[in-house]
Design a protein around this motif. Sequence first.
Motif: not given
Length: 274
Positions: A117, A119, A165, A167-168
């Motif tokens: 995670w 980013v 964070h 993210d799909e």
Amino acid sequence: MELVSDEEIEKGLIAAGNSLLRLPSSVKELIHLLDQIEQLLSKVYQSPSTAIQAALSQVRKALAAKELLKHSDADVKVGVGCCFSELIRITAPDAPVDDETMKDVFELIVSCFENLWDVSSRWYGKRGSMLESMANVRSFLIMLDIHCETMIVEMFQHFLKVDHHYDEKMFESMEIVMTLVLEEIDDSSKDVLNPILATLKRENEADHVMTTISSKLAERVIQNSVDKITPYLPKAVKSLDASFYDFGEVVASVCAQEDPGSVTDEDTPIDMTQ
């Protein structure tokens, strides 16, 4: 220029494999070479030609070197992990190397998920690609076959760190991996439930007004796998010397299905069948 023909891919793999066998002394050069190899491997389909298979053999041998699998540099680990993710895709459902080497490979890949995670990392996308590949190729089945349950527990712990964070696509890949691992659960692998329960217990004790992303993931995985894990979940909870409701209503509901007399909380468990 983008490689398009089998001949170009074959030549590229042979050249890159030979260069990797000599192991560049510079980390920067090594990372660049690993990136080239990953790009070449991404162009190889399953059941490749005999010539491509021969070229892959050279690359596979170079990537399996202990100097790479045990490399201390985090960026190199990601590069090696991405290359092996491609190799695993190409050879699926078979493993590209022997069982002992595959254990080292999975240890490396799981270690890359520790910062899934982050980013801000330049390798954020590559870590996501490794995760997506694992979900698509079902390489976790090899992990179960070669008894990497401890690594799977560690991998679940990394997945369940997800919070801000979000993210799909990553969430979907983690859900697929965790759900299908639980579909394979038996007495030898039931410890994979522990990080899921730990996440739900923390959430329940914190009494959050808003459900965290990690607990959402944990609950979704349990709901997806309810038929398979029902015999194992009450035992896992009892082994932690805790009440079923310490883990929230979803866990209590599953446990009530297996052992109705054991849930004594005044609240009524939610119906998981609806």
